[in-house]
Design a protein around this motif. Structure first.
Motif, PDB file in Angstrom:
ATOM      1  N   PHE A   1      -8.541  32.217  16.270  1.00  0.00           N
ATOM      2  CA  PHE A   1      -8.073  31.521  17.416  1.00  0.00           C
ATOM      3  C   PHE A   1      -6.776  30.677  17.153  1.00  0.00           C
ATOM      4  N   VAL A   2      -6.743  29.875  16.224  1.00  0.00           N
ATOM      5  CA  VAL A   2      -5.514  29.105  15.893  1.00  0.00           C
ATOM      6  C   VAL A   2      -4.561  29.790  15.203  1.00  0.00           C
ATOM      7  N   TYR A   3      -4.584  30.689  14.274  1.00  0.00           N
ATOM      8  CA  TYR A   3      -3.913  31.552  13.555  1.00  0.00           C
ATOM      9  C   TYR A   3      -2.386  32.102  14.442  1.00  0.00           C
ATOM     10  N   ASP A   4      -2.603  32.600  15.641  1.00  0.00           N
ATOM     11  CA  ASP A   4      -1.744  33.068  16.372  1.00  0.00           C
ATOM     12  C   ASP A   4      -1.089  31.731  16.880  1.00  0.00           C
ATOM     13  N   LEU A   5      -1.771  30.779  17.331  1.00  0.00           N
ATOM     14  CA  LEU A   5      -0.946  29.480  17.765  1.00  0.00           C
ATOM     15  C   LEU A   5      -0.014  29.003  16.859  1.00  0.00           C
ATOM     16  N   CYS A   6      -0.502  28.987  15.601  1.00  0.00           N
ATOM     17  CA  CYS A   6       0.392  28.452  14.430  1.00  0.00           C
ATOM     18  C   CYS A   6       1.733  29.557  14.320  1.00  0.00           C
ATOM     19  N   GLU A   7       1.406  30.564  14.426  1.00  0.00           N
ATOM     20  CA  GLU A   7       2.460  31.426  14.142  1.00  0.00           C
ATOM     21  C   GLU A   7       3.513  31.546  15.530  1.00  0.00           C
ATOM     22  N   ALA A   8       3.102  31.060  16.509  1.00  0.00           N
ATOM     23  CA  ALA A   8       3.852  30.845  17.960  1.00  0.00           C
ATOM     24  C   ALA A   8       4.596  29.589  17.727  1.00  0.00           C
ATOM     25  N   LYS A   9       3.943  28.555  17.015  1.00  0.00           N
ATOM     26  CA  LYS A   9       4.718  26.947  16.457  1.00  0.00           C
ATOM     27  C   LYS A   9       5.844  27.316  15.463  1.00  0.00           C
ATOM     28  N   LYS A  10       5.528  28.283  14.667  1.00  0.00           N
ATOM     29  CA  LYS A  10       6.759  28.690  13.815  1.00  0.00           C
ATOM     30  C   LYS A  10       7.761  29.119  14.214  1.00  0.00           C
ATOM     31  N   LYS A  11       7.614  30.030  15.130  1.00  0.00           N
ATOM     32  CA  LYS A  11       8.535  30.888  15.837  1.00  0.00           C
ATOM     33  C   LYS A  11       9.248  30.052  17.114  1.00  0.00           C
ATOM     34  N   ASP A  12       8.766  28.979  17.400  1.00  0.00           N
ATOM     35  CA  ASP A  12       9.158  27.973  18.637  1.00  0.00           C
ATOM     36  C   ASP A  12       9.099  28.615  19.696  1.00  0.00           C
ATOM     37  N   VAL A  13       8.188  29.530  20.167  1.00  0.00           N
ATOM     38  CA  VAL A  13       8.239  30.261  21.376  1.00  0.00           C
ATOM     39  C   VAL A  13       8.093  29.263  22.655  1.00  0.00           C
ATOM     40  N   SER A  74       6.255  23.025  20.211  1.00  0.00           N
ATOM     41  CA  SER A  74       7.186  22.266  19.571  1.00  0.00           C
ATOM     42  C   SER A  74       7.232  20.948  20.382  1.00  0.00           C
ATOM     43  N   HIS A  75       6.645  20.967  21.542  1.00  0.00           N
ATOM     44  CA  HIS A  75       6.591  19.952  22.484  1.00  0.00           C
ATOM     45  C   HIS A  75       5.957  18.761  21.813  1.00  0.00           C
ATOM     46  N   LYS A  76       6.512  17.353  22.017  1.00  0.00           N
ATOM     47  CA  LYS A  76       5.629  16.437  21.579  1.00  0.00           C
ATOM     48  C   LYS A  76       5.165  15.849  23.083  1.00  0.00           C
ATOM     49  N   GLN A  77       3.529  15.376  22.952  1.00  0.00           N
ATOM     50  CA  GLN A  77       2.740  15.069  23.917  1.00  0.00           C
ATOM     51  C   GLN A  77       3.267  13.689  24.359  1.00  0.00           C
ATOM     52  N   PRO A 123      -5.674  19.739  15.010  1.00  0.00           N
ATOM     53  CA  PRO A 123      -4.197  19.956  14.771  1.00  0.00           C
ATOM     54  C   PRO A 123      -4.229  21.533  14.583  1.00  0.00           C
ATOM     55  N   LEU A 124      -3.120  22.111  14.628  1.00  0.00           N
ATOM     56  CA  LEU A 124      -2.719  23.608  14.572  1.00  0.00           C
ATOM     57  C   LEU A 124      -2.933  23.954  13.079  1.00  0.00           C
ATOM     58  N   GLU A 125      -4.059  24.208  12.603  1.00  0.00           N
ATOM     59  CA  GLU A 125      -4.190  24.193  11.266  1.00  0.00           C
ATOM     60  C   GLU A 125      -5.296  25.473  10.814  1.00  0.00           C
ATOM     61  N   ILE A 126      -5.069  26.537  10.059  1.00  0.00           N
ATOM     62  CA  ILE A 126      -6.094  27.383   9.655  1.00  0.00           C
ATOM     63  C   ILE A 126      -7.346  26.543   9.152  1.00  0.00           C
ATOM     64  N   ASP A 127      -8.653  26.945   9.425  1.00  0.00           N
ATOM     65  CA  ASP A 127      -9.791  26.639   8.809  1.00  0.00           C
ATOM     66  C   ASP A 127     -10.150  24.980   8.878  1.00  0.00           C
ATOM     67  N   ASN A 128      -9.443  24.408  10.063  1.00  0.00           N
ATOM     68  CA  ASN A 128      -9.791  22.951  10.361  1.00  0.00           C
ATOM     69  C   ASN A 128     -11.255  22.861  10.766  1.00  0.00           C
ATOM     70  N   LYS A 129     -11.921  21.786  10.399  1.00  0.00           N
ATOM     71  CA  LYS A 129     -13.411  21.593  10.836  1.00  0.00           C
ATOM     72  C   LYS A 129     -13.309  21.320  12.102  1.00  0.00           C
ATOM     73  N   LEU A 130     -12.575  20.423  12.947  1.00  0.00           N
ATOM     74  CA  LEU A 130     -12.457  20.118  14.263  1.00  0.00           C
ATOM     75  C   LEU A 130     -12.162  21.510  15.123  1.00  0.00           C
ATOM     76  N   GLY A 131     -11.438  22.353  14.540  1.00  0.00           N
ATOM     77  CA  GLY A 131     -11.169  23.675  15.251  1.00  0.00           C
ATOM     78  C   GLY A 131     -12.264  24.617  15.289  1.00  0.00           C
ATOM     79  N   ALA A 132     -13.132  24.493  14.443  1.00  0.00           N
ATOM     80  CA  ALA A 132     -14.423  25.222  14.183  1.00  0.00           C
ATOM     81  C   ALA A 132     -15.282  24.658  15.267  1.00  0.00           C
TER      82      ALA A 132
END
Length: 174
Positions: A1-13, A74-77, A123-132
Motif C-alpha cells: 500500500f505505502v510503496y507507491d505513496l513513498c514513490e509519489a513523495k519522492k517524485k513530488d506528485v 510534500s505538504h506539511k499538515q 509515516p510513509l515508510e516501507i514495513d512500518n508496524k503502524l502501517g501494517a
C-alpha cells in the motif's frame, strides 16, 4: 500500500495525482470504485444552498463509512487541514476520518466530545508496524464500524497509558 505513496513523495506528485494514486491503493484493499464505494470528491448538499466536497468518501452498501482528506505528499499538515477533515466528519456524522499527505493519520471523533483526536500517525515508510495495523483495519474484508471504533478506543487507552508513563518518567528524572 505505502510503496507507491513513498514513490509519489519522492517524485513530488501534485495533489490530483496523489489523490488518484490513493484511490487506486484503496482498490487494492478491496474497496471498489465501480460499486460506488470509493467516491471521488462527492458533492454533498447541506441545507438548501450549502454543500461540501470531501476529497474521498468511502461507502459500503450506500452507507458512509469514513472520509479521507488528501494533500500532496510534500505538504506539511496544518491545523486548517485537520479542521477541514474534522468538519467533514462532523457534517457526515462519521466517527473516523483519515488524513493522507506526508503521512497517514487516523482521527476519531469520540461520542460527546468537543474535539476529534489523532489516534495513529503512520509515516510513509516501507514495513512500518503502524502501517501494517492501518492496512489490517481498513481492508474492506476486515472493516466494520464496530471494529474501527473498538480499535480507536484501544488506541486512546494506549496513548493515555504512554502519556502517564512519560509523566512518571519526567517526575522521576526531575
Amino acid at each position: 500500500f505505502v510503496y507507491d505513496l513513498c514513490e509519489a513523495k519522492k517524485k513530488d506528485v501534485d495533489e490530483d495525482g496523489y489523490h488518484t494514486l490513493i484511490e487506486t491503493q484503496l482498490q487494492h484493499l478491496g474497496w471498489a470504485k465501480f460499486k460506488g464505494e470509493i467516491c471521488h470528491k462527492p458533492n454533498i448538499h447541506i441545507g438548501n444552498n450549502n454543500r461540501i466536497e470531501p476529497d474521498t468518501l468511502i461507502k459500503r452498501d450506500g452507507e458512509d463509512e469514513f472520509v479521507i482528506e488528501v494533500k500532496r505528499p510534500s505538504h506539511k499538515q496544518s491545523k486548517k487541514d485537520v479542521e477541514q477533515l474534522l468538519s467533514y466528519m462532523r457534517l457526515l456524522k462519521l466517527s473516523v476520518g483519515i488524513y493522507m499527505g506526508e503521512h497517514i493519520e487516523i482521527f476519531y471523533d469520540m461520542p460527546a466530545s468537543k474535539e476529534a483526536v489523532s489516534i495513529m500517525k503512520v509515516p510513509l515508510e516501507i514495513d512500518n508496524k503502524l502501517g501494517a495495523r492501518f492496512i489490517d483495519k481498513f481492508l474492506k474484508d476486515n472493516f466494520s464500524r464496530k471494529v474501527i471504533v473498538d480499535f480507536c478506543e484501544e488506541r486512546i487507552q494506549e496513548i493515555q497509558r504512554q502519556n502517564s508513563l512519560n509523566e512518571i518518567k519526567e517526575s522521576l528524572i526531575a
